[in-house]
Write a protein that holds these residues in place. Structure first.
Motif, mmCIF file in Angstrom:
data_model
loop_
_atom_site.group_PDB
_atom_site.id
_atom_site.type_symbol
_atom_site.label_atom_id
_atom_site.label_comp_id
_atom_site.label_asym_id
_atom_site.label_seq_id
_atom_site.Cartn_x
_atom_site.Cartn_y
_atom_site.Cartn_z
ATOM 1 N N ASN A 51 1.152 -1.434 0.504
ATOM 2 C CA ASN A 51 -0.250 0.250 -0.503
ATOM 3 C C ASN A 51 1.284 1.591 0.019
ATOM 4 O OD1 ASN A 51 -2.758 -1.998 0.458
ATOM 5 N ND2 ASN A 51 -2.334 -1.574 2.853
ATOM 6 N N TYR B 175 1.488 5.419 -0.299
ATOM 7 C CA TYR B 175 0.404 6.678 0.437
ATOM 8 C C TYR B 175 1.678 8.187 0.248
ATOM 9 C CZ TYR B 175 -1.478 3.176 3.572
ATOM 10 O OH TYR B 175 -2.046 2.279 4.237
ATOM 11 N N TRP C 140 -0.399 -4.580 4.810
ATOM 12 C CA TRP C 140 -0.773 -6.010 5.928
ATOM 13 C C TRP C 140 -0.446 -7.081 6.372
ATOM 14 C CZ3 TRP C 140 -4.399 -4.034 9.533
ATOM 15 C CH2 TRP C 140 -4.747 -5.131 10.344
ATOM 16 N N ARG D 155 4.011 -6.859 11.389
ATOM 17 C CA ARG D 155 4.157 -6.581 13.016
ATOM 18 C C ARG D 155 2.522 -6.912 13.454
ATOM 19 N NH1 ARG D 155 8.431 -1.095 12.799
ATOM 20 N NH2 ARG D 155 8.932 -2.272 11.767
ATOM 21 N N ALA E 279 -0.621 -5.090 12.044
ATOM 22 C CA ALA E 279 -0.616 -3.225 12.837
ATOM 23 C C ALA E 279 -0.658 -2.770 11.322
ATOM 24 C CB ALA E 279 0.703 -2.330 13.779
ATOM 25 N N ASN E 280 -0.469 -2.864 10.248
ATOM 26 C CA ASN E 280 -0.514 -2.341 9.169
ATOM 27 C C ASN E 280 0.105 -0.748 9.557
ATOM 28 O OD1 ASN E 280 -0.341 -1.813 5.892
ATOM 29 N ND2 ASN E 280 -3.085 -0.175 6.571
ATOM 30 N N VAL E 281 1.675 -0.704 9.397
ATOM 31 C CA VAL E 281 2.489 0.773 10.543
ATOM 32 C C VAL E 281 2.794 1.536 8.860
ATOM 33 C CG1 VAL E 281 3.050 -0.516 12.843
ATOM 34 C CG2 VAL E 281 4.296 -0.685 10.778
ATOM 35 N N LEU E 282 3.255 2.099 8.751
ATOM 36 C CA LEU E 282 3.496 2.992 8.232
ATOM 37 C C LEU E 282 5.404 3.474 8.158
ATOM 38 C CD1 LEU E 282 1.163 5.841 7.956
ATOM 39 C CD2 LEU E 282 1.230 3.502 5.895
ATOM 40 N N THR E 283 6.177 3.205 6.809
ATOM 41 C CA THR E 283 7.161 3.473 6.508
ATOM 42 C C THR E 283 7.580 4.741 6.091
ATOM 43 O OG1 THR E 283 7.805 1.304 7.536
ATOM 44 C CG2 THR E 283 9.400 2.711 6.508
ATOM 45 N N PHE E 284 8.003 5.794 6.262
ATOM 46 C CA PHE E 284 8.456 7.168 5.158
ATOM 47 C C PHE E 284 9.140 7.092 5.133
ATOM 48 C CE2 PHE E 284 4.183 9.496 5.982
ATOM 49 C CZ PHE E 284 3.831 8.226 7.981
ATOM 50 N N GLY E 285 9.536 7.994 3.751
ATOM 51 C CA GLY E 285 10.591 8.406 2.903
ATOM 52 C C GLY E 285 11.126 9.637 3.732
#
Lengths: 116, 114
Positions: free
Chosen positions: A32, A34, A96, A99, A102-108
């Motif tokens: 996913n 964003y 998804w 972890r 939790a579907n955590v976000l990893t940012f650039g």
């Protein structure tokens, strides 16, 4: 391991000029993706997200558009920039199930855009 | 009323102090709670996350969730100048997929003075 690349890091553009920010993710499939914008004192505003190639959901009406031409590539564009488009733009990915769901976000690292 | 409220700071503490960062929220259905750390001119990085209520500890960091009060906290023990950053809380509902959006606080700017 997964990595996310975002470029350019800094951009100064005149009002009315076009924009293209790119983001690519390595080491994962079907993420996913964003696009967020961060303004001082206003937190992170979700602009677009994508669950697959060619699938774009827009969160707020605006002067920007997004495209996902490949599985791990996400592009933020504008045909004519406005002064209000200035800000710090962040690309992020998630998958998804990682972890414990939790579907955590990893940012650039972000792209700082100044429109003059 | 914002869904997530966070004191923007800035918060200035001496090195070695215990730091308490907090967020309140209005949606009692939130189940996942996260803390991100963001250094100046960088993207946020995940520091800790917890599911539902309780505490979670990772080294000098402890995340605490009190769902009855709709209040989450991040404690930093023995704070270091390298902890100086903006700390963002974030939370989401308990279902899968990209449509389950993460709701962020506005962030608290922390400065640890040597």
């Amino acid at each position: 391991s997964q990595t996310i690349h975002q470029w350019p890091a800094t951009l100064v553009q005149p009002v009315g000029s076009p924009l293209s920010l790119e983001c690519t993710v390595e080491g994962t499939s079907n993420p996913n993706l964003y696009w967020y914008r961060q303004a001082a004192g206003r937190g992170l505003q979700l602009l677009f997200y994508s669950v697959g190639i060619g699938q774009i959901s827009s969160e707020v009406p605006q002067n920007l558009s997004a495209s996902r031409p490949q599985d791990r590539q996400f592009i933020l564009s504008s045909k004519k920039l406005l002064l209000s488009d200035s800000g710090f733009y962040l690309c992020a990915w998630s998958v998804w199930g990682i972890r414990s769901g939790a579907n955590v976000l990893t940012f650039g690292a972000g792209s700082r855009l100044t429109v003059l | 009323q914002k869904e997530v409220e966070q004191d923007p700071g800035p918060l200035s503490v001496p090195e070695g102090a215990i730091v308490s960062l907090n967020c309140t929220y209005s949606n009692s259905a939130f189940q996942y709670f996260m803390w991100y750390r963001q250094y100046s001119r960088k993207g946020p990085e995940l520091l800790m996350y917890t599911y539902s209520s309780g505490n979670k500890e990772d080294g000098r960091f402890t995340a605490q969730v009190d769902k009855s009060s709709k209040y989450i906290s991040l404690f930093i023990r023995d704070s270091q100048p390298s902890d100086s950053a903006t700390y963002l809380c974030a939370m989401r509902l308990d279902y899968g997929g990209a449509t389950n959006k993460l709701i962020f606080g506005t962030g608290t700017l922390l400065a640890v003075q040597p």
